[in-house]
Write a protein that holds these residues in place. Structure first.
Motif, mmCIF file in Angstrom:
data_model
loop_
_atom_site.group_PDB
_atom_site.id
_atom_site.type_symbol
_atom_site.label_atom_id
_atom_site.label_comp_id
_atom_site.label_asym_id
_atom_site.label_seq_id
_atom_site.Cartn_x
_atom_site.Cartn_y
_atom_site.Cartn_z
ATOM 1 N N LEU A 37 0.728 -1.422 -0.300
ATOM 2 C CA LEU A 37 0.435 0.697 -0.037
ATOM 3 C C LEU A 37 0.925 1.527 0.113
ATOM 4 O O LEU A 37 0.441 2.216 -0.011
ATOM 5 C CB LEU A 37 -1.252 0.260 1.392
ATOM 6 N N GLY A 38 1.860 0.901 0.197
ATOM 7 C CA GLY A 38 2.956 2.197 0.112
ATOM 8 C C GLY A 38 3.420 3.381 1.080
ATOM 9 O O GLY A 38 3.477 4.285 1.416
ATOM 10 N N TYR A 39 2.706 2.633 2.658
ATOM 11 C CA TYR A 39 3.061 2.710 3.595
ATOM 12 C C TYR A 39 4.627 3.288 3.850
ATOM 13 O O TYR A 39 4.845 4.625 4.882
ATOM 14 C CB TYR A 39 2.607 2.114 5.101
ATOM 15 N N ASP A 40 5.015 2.872 3.290
ATOM 16 C CA ASP A 40 6.487 3.281 3.518
ATOM 17 C C ASP A 40 7.595 4.097 2.305
ATOM 18 O O ASP A 40 8.529 3.811 2.173
ATOM 19 C CB ASP A 40 7.842 1.819 3.635
ATOM 20 N N ILE A 41 6.831 4.812 1.794
ATOM 21 C CA ILE A 41 7.005 5.301 0.568
ATOM 22 C C ILE A 41 5.916 7.082 0.531
ATOM 23 O O ILE A 41 7.242 7.574 1.005
ATOM 24 C CB ILE A 41 6.254 4.677 -0.601
ATOM 25 N N LYS A 42 5.227 7.174 1.241
ATOM 26 C CA LYS A 42 4.801 8.234 1.002
ATOM 27 C C LYS A 42 4.582 8.738 2.540
ATOM 28 O O LYS A 42 3.998 8.110 3.135
ATOM 29 C CB LYS A 42 3.373 8.973 0.150
ATOM 30 N N ALA A 43 5.182 10.357 2.783
ATOM 31 C CA ALA A 43 4.940 10.759 3.893
ATOM 32 C C ALA A 43 4.024 11.281 4.333
ATOM 33 O O ALA A 43 3.756 11.137 5.578
ATOM 34 C CB ALA A 43 6.435 10.993 4.442
ATOM 35 N N ASP A 44 3.347 11.787 3.118
ATOM 36 C CA ASP A 44 2.349 13.126 4.251
ATOM 37 C C ASP A 44 1.544 11.954 4.835
ATOM 38 O O ASP A 44 -0.101 12.404 4.797
ATOM 39 C CB ASP A 44 2.095 14.057 3.055
ATOM 40 N N ASN A 128 1.260 5.239 -9.909
ATOM 41 C CA ASN A 128 1.606 6.721 -9.436
ATOM 42 C C ASN A 128 3.308 6.697 -8.805
ATOM 43 O O ASN A 128 3.067 7.643 -7.842
ATOM 44 C CB ASN A 128 0.278 7.623 -7.751
ATOM 45 N N GLY A 129 3.903 6.052 -9.633
ATOM 46 C CA GLY A 129 5.115 6.175 -9.021
ATOM 47 C C GLY A 129 6.166 7.516 -9.675
ATOM 48 O O GLY A 129 7.196 7.629 -9.364
ATOM 49 N N THR A 130 5.715 7.774 -10.955
ATOM 50 C CA THR A 130 6.740 9.360 -11.135
ATOM 51 C C THR A 130 6.068 10.081 -10.272
ATOM 52 O O THR A 130 7.513 11.061 -10.011
ATOM 53 C CB THR A 130 6.438 9.305 -12.232
ATOM 54 N N LEU A 131 4.599 10.636 -9.765
ATOM 55 C CA LEU A 131 5.080 11.945 -9.345
ATOM 56 C C LEU A 131 5.924 12.348 -7.659
ATOM 57 O O LEU A 131 5.757 11.151 -6.867
ATOM 58 C CB LEU A 131 3.403 11.390 -8.165
ATOM 59 N N PRO A 132 6.645 12.594 -7.313
ATOM 60 C CA PRO A 132 8.186 12.980 -7.089
ATOM 61 C C PRO A 132 8.148 12.879 -5.602
ATOM 62 O O PRO A 132 8.336 13.852 -4.532
ATOM 63 C CB PRO A 132 9.092 14.118 -7.447
ATOM 64 N N GLU A 133 6.786 12.429 -4.826
ATOM 65 C CA GLU A 133 7.028 12.148 -3.704
ATOM 66 C C GLU A 133 7.580 11.648 -2.596
ATOM 67 O O GLU A 133 8.708 11.648 -1.608
ATOM 68 C CB GLU A 133 5.211 11.271 -3.194
ATOM 69 N N ASN A 134 8.067 10.695 -3.749
ATOM 70 C CA ASN A 134 9.641 10.066 -2.474
ATOM 71 C C ASN A 134 10.426 9.649 -3.766
ATOM 72 O O ASN A 134 10.190 8.445 -4.628
ATOM 73 C CB ASN A 134 9.247 8.938 -1.952
ATOM 74 N N ILE A 135 11.534 10.460 -4.171
ATOM 75 C CA ILE A 135 12.454 10.337 -5.078
ATOM 76 C C ILE A 135 13.228 8.845 -5.805
ATOM 77 O O ILE A 135 13.570 8.608 -6.218
ATOM 78 C CB ILE A 135 12.783 10.756 -5.956
ATOM 79 N N ALA A 136 13.312 9.018 -3.936
ATOM 80 C CA ALA A 136 14.925 7.445 -3.430
ATOM 81 C C ALA A 136 13.654 6.616 -3.958
ATOM 82 O O ALA A 136 14.754 5.403 -4.485
ATOM 83 C CB ALA A 136 14.943 7.989 -2.276
ATOM 84 N N TYR A 137 12.752 5.919 -3.724
ATOM 85 C CA TYR A 137 12.099 4.954 -3.828
ATOM 86 C C TYR A 137 11.867 4.587 -5.168
ATOM 87 O O TYR A 137 11.924 3.799 -5.634
ATOM 88 C CB TYR A 137 10.852 5.451 -2.715
ATOM 89 N N ALA A 138 11.582 5.533 -5.908
ATOM 90 C CA ALA A 138 11.066 5.693 -7.262
ATOM 91 C C ALA A 138 12.221 5.174 -7.997
ATOM 92 O O ALA A 138 13.108 4.206 -8.729
ATOM 93 C CB ALA A 138 10.670 7.113 -7.654
#
Length: 855
Positions: A37-44, A128-138
């Motif tokens: 679900l991306g809990y370890d990706i998106k910070a907000d 939604n992997g391109t939107l740069p909420e977490n560029i290290a993960y992308a």
């Protein structure tokens, strides 16, 4: 095994719902589906590193919630780091953090690969992997894809879909074009990208012009009216809404950008209506409080329900109402959003899919996504809030039942074509086709259009194929049914047959461009691509694409005899024996005499030259098919419109033969021809117009509503029928083979057929004609007309600009295009100009250009 990852960090967002719709296709093929679900990706979203709780109950049972292992052990990777990278590297363009980003990305990539190895992943879906909420993960994901894909030779195993991009959602948050801090999409043998609409694709290609593998995949919906049922019947009562009042539905996040204030102002102009706002009031409490205060000041607070979060449209969660439940009760859906915030506008699609009228603001991408749909549109560039005129439009939509019904009907029809579930399914199946069995050697391609009545018998004859005295091994072949826009129950009949006969692999795909040629090509391309991915298949083993016809019947040994002939001859194409059932012509001896004479001629020349393929039944070896470029679609004019040229099967055979590949005749592989054309269109048949006239070769769709009344031909009619039949037969079956392959005239059997003298004279004349038809200069009239006409159309505007500049302004601009070219897509204009200019049989191009002279 399919691994999905959402960069949204929400358990059941629109992003996750679209993932589920697509992943369901792969689950049906036997893929296990795991979702991060991306809990370890998106910070907000307040869930960073948070363990899963009860999120699984929101998802189908075929989905397993998962996440990349040991991410929390990476030094320095936490919520604060992700927020800092977004702020400094993305928004401000500061490169100081780049070494640390690279280190973290490397360690993340190691853990992603380790997780995929443990699970045996064969397919990855990124949402939604391109939107740069977490560029290290992308960046880590890109590295993992490259390493894992190369190690396991997976080909294009990644489905990467972007729902939001920097310029579509909160543009100030993600830096400025060309976004130097953002990991850009890249060409990779492992990746295919998807944009939600043409504008998003165009902007992506403006950002990354060299990107090759990108398609448009709209959010998809099953088009079916939302109904009040036992499960949702109490929706109004549970929310305090009277049963008999018009209900406006607003499905939205409660944030300022969504402009819910516009809905409140509209409600104030509709005194009998209520408004239900479906959204989490806790997301932005200050905005919720502002809206409550506004509703109070407008005097509508008693008619507004802030109903909280509903489960997404295509979900069912026990004990919870869904968006679809709301729409079953709603009178109108409202979407009066901001001009430049929306990247798509899902609530409009949900309204259309559920059979609910909608009203909307004219936001920036509205016409891109929903152009041509019927709805009142608030021009927010001219007026910020709904006025009395707009309210009257909405009131009319609420009260005029006839108008409502027409709006719902028209929108549903257009919605089915634009974003119905089949649109997405077809694209996914084309790019990620279902696997083929390791033992499969033949794919039988069956184009169909409204064949629901005939299909059970056709499929049964394919299912019951024999090999000697035993059934043909079902693992050796499959059937690819290509639906060509059927409006009857063709697809349902096919799927029911497949369910009842699981021993035969039956694939159902859709070809949107009308025409049997397009359908045959789509099926053969689909089968050819899948055949190369058969597990543990012998690289030296030949694979065959087989054409069948939905209105003909194949004999029980049709496929085994065709396979045997192809295997023994090693030919590129195998041609079947086509016959009519003699018993059908009892009482019509003159008609039968004309038919059987032609069939006897064909048996001789097919045995001598191999014949040419007919869509009713032929096989082509896959490598030969691909060498020839596959089935080529030619277009011709009919009644001022471009239509497919019917003879794609013959044209394909000509292309293969002229390339030096052999054609073999399989006389024991037999196909019974459907006699409905000679039964119901005999006047056209005996006059040589069975497949059109004036050089236009098309097949009239003959579907008799009543049995034919058998009647024999007169002697005059029988002679006319024979003359047309033999005139059609002789050039194609005796001259064309040696014209394409002159060396045949040195073959002993061919010399014996023609006689030595005729064979020698034919050889000399063919050499002369082949030489004459080469373009040696631009003197011969037909040598220069076609290329000059094509260049005129392609450069007309520039040519006339030159004339105006050097001759005078009164030269003006080019005359209007021929009507048939006016609606041709710009990217295919040159292609259709070619068809138009080379269409000498109809003479349309000659007529357009004055047919040789005016003054």
């Amino acid at each position: 095994m399919l691994w999905g990852v959402s960069f949204d960090a929400t358990p059941l967002s629109g992003v996750v719902v679209e993932f589920l719709k697509t992943a369901r296709r792969f689950a049906a093929r036997g893929h296990r589906v795991h979702l991060d679900l991306g809990y370890d990706i998106k910070a907000d979203k307040g869930a960073f590193f948070r363990p899963y709780r009860d999120e699984a109950r929101l998802l189908p049972e075929w989905v397993t919630l998962d996440r990349v292992e040991r991410v929390g052990e990476i030094r320095g990777y936490d919520r604060e780091f992700v927020e800092r990278v977004l702020r400094e590297a993305v928004q401000d363009g500061d490169t100081a953090l780049r070494p640390e980003i690279d280190r973290v990305a490397g360690e993340l990539a190691d853990r992603i690969v380790a997780t995929w190895e443990r699970l045996g992943v064969t397919m990855v879906m990124v949402e939604n992997g391109t939107l740069p909420e977490n560029i290290a993960y992308a960046e880590a994901l890109y590295r993992a894809i490259a390493r894992y894909g190369a190690r396991h030779r997976l080909g294009r195993f990644v489905f990467w879909r972007d729902h939001d991009l920097m310029w579509q959602s909160e543009p100030a948050k993600y830096g400025t074009f060309p976004y130097p801090g953002v990991p850009a999409p890249r060409n990779s043998p492992h990746l295919h990208y998807f944009a939600l609409h043409e504008e998003a694709k165009s902007r992506t290609l403006e950002w990354v012009p060299e990107l090759a593998n990108i398609d448009v995949l709209p959010n998809s919906f099953a088009i079916a009216p939302a109904r009040i049922d036992e499960r949702n019947a109490a929706f109004r009562r549970d929310h305090g809404i009277p049963e008999d009042v018009p209900l406006l539905a607003r499905i939205t996040r409660i944030i300022p950008q969504k402009r819910i204030d516009r809905d409140l102002h509209l409600l104030a102009l509709l005194p009998d209506a209520w408004l239900f706002v479906a959204g989490d009031t806790r997301e932005t409490p200050t905005e919720h409080a502002r809206l409550v205060d506004l509703a109070t000041r407008l005097g509508v607070r008693g008619r507004v329900v802030f109903g909280g979060w509903l489960t997404p449209y295509d979900t069912v969660v026990p004990g919870r109402y869904s968006v679809r439940d709301l729409l079953a009760h709603a009178t109108v859906v409202s979407f009066l959003t901001s001009y430049d915030y929306e990247s798509y506008g899902n609530p409009v699609s949900e309204a259309i899919a559920s059979g609910t009228p909608y009203v909307t603001s004219g936001y920036e991408l509205y016409d891109v996504v929903y152009g041509s749909f019927l709805a009142p549109v608030l021009d927010i560039r001219a007026r910020d809030l709904p006025d009395a005129a707009f309210a009257r439009e909405v009131a009319e939509l609420i009260t005029d039942e006839g108008k409502r019904a027409e709006v719902v009907r028209a929108n549903a029809e257009l919605g089915q074509a634009r974003f119905g579930a089949r649109v997405a399914d077809d694209l996914v199946d084309r790019l990620y086709p279902p696997p083929m069995g390791a033992a499969t050697r033949l794919s039988v391609v069956l184009p169909v259009y409204n064949e629901a009545a005939n299909l059970p018998e056709v499929l049964r004859s394919l299912h019951d194929q024999r090999d000697g005295d035993a059934p043909l091994d079902k693992g050796r072949y499959e059937v690819v049914l290509v639906d060509n826009n059927s409006t009857d129950d063709t697809v349902a009949v096919a799927r029911a047959f497949a369910a009842a006969h699981p021993d035969l692999a039956l694939q159902v795909i859709h070809e949107p461009e009308q025409g049997v040629s397009c359908a045959r090509r789509a099926g053969m391309d689909f089968a050819a691509a899948r055949s190369r991915n058969r597990p543990e298949s012998d690289p030296g083993e030949r694979f065959y694409l087989v054409s069948a016809d939905a209105d003909c019947r194949v004999d029980p040994h049709w496929l085994s005899e065709l396979f045997a002939a192809m295997e023994s001859s090693k030919a590129a194409i195998g041609v079947c024996d086509y016959y009519y059932n003699e018993n059908h012509f009892t009482g019509r001896p003159r008609l039968w005499d004309a038919i059987q004479r032609t069939l006897r001629c064909r048996a001789v020349t097919f045995a001598l030259f191999g014949g040419f393929p007919d869509g009713k039944g032929f096989a082509v070896e896959r490598d030969a098919y691909e060498r020839a470029g596959g089935i080529e679609i030619f277009y011709q004019l009919q009644d001022g419109k471009f239509v497919n040229h019917l003879s794609d099967d013959w044209d394909f055979g000509i292309k293969v033969a002229s390339g030096g590949d052999a054609i073999t005749y399989a006389p024991r592989s037999r196909v019974e021809i459907n006699p409905r054309r000679v039964d119901h269109a005999i006047d056209e048949v005996i006059a040589g117009r069975a497949y059109g006239s004036d050089g236009i070769i098309v097949m009239r769709d003959i579907r008799p509503s009543a049995p034919a009344v058998p009647a024999d031909l007169t002697e005059v009619e029988a002679q006319q029928a024979w003359e047309f039949s033999i005139k059609d037969f002789t050039p194609k079956n005796t001259i064309l083979p040696v014209l394409l392959t002159p060396a045949l005239l040195e073959d002993d059997a061919v010399i014996a057929f023609f006689g030595a003298d005729l064979a020698a004279r034919l050889a000399r004349r063919i050499t002369e004609i082949r030489h004459e038809m080469r373009v040696v200069d631009f003197t011969p009239i037909h040598a220069y007309k076609t290329p000059s006409y094509r260049l005129y159309f392609e450069f007309a505007d520039e040519l006339f600009a030159c004339l105006r500049r050097h001759v005078g302004a009164d030269i003006g601009h080019p005359p209007p295009l021929p009507p048939c070219l006016a609606d041709v897509p710009a990217e295919r204009f040159a292609e259709f100009v070619r068809y138009y200019c080379e269409d000498r049989e109809s003479g349309e191009a000659h007529n357009y250009f004055g047919n040789g002279g005016v003054f």
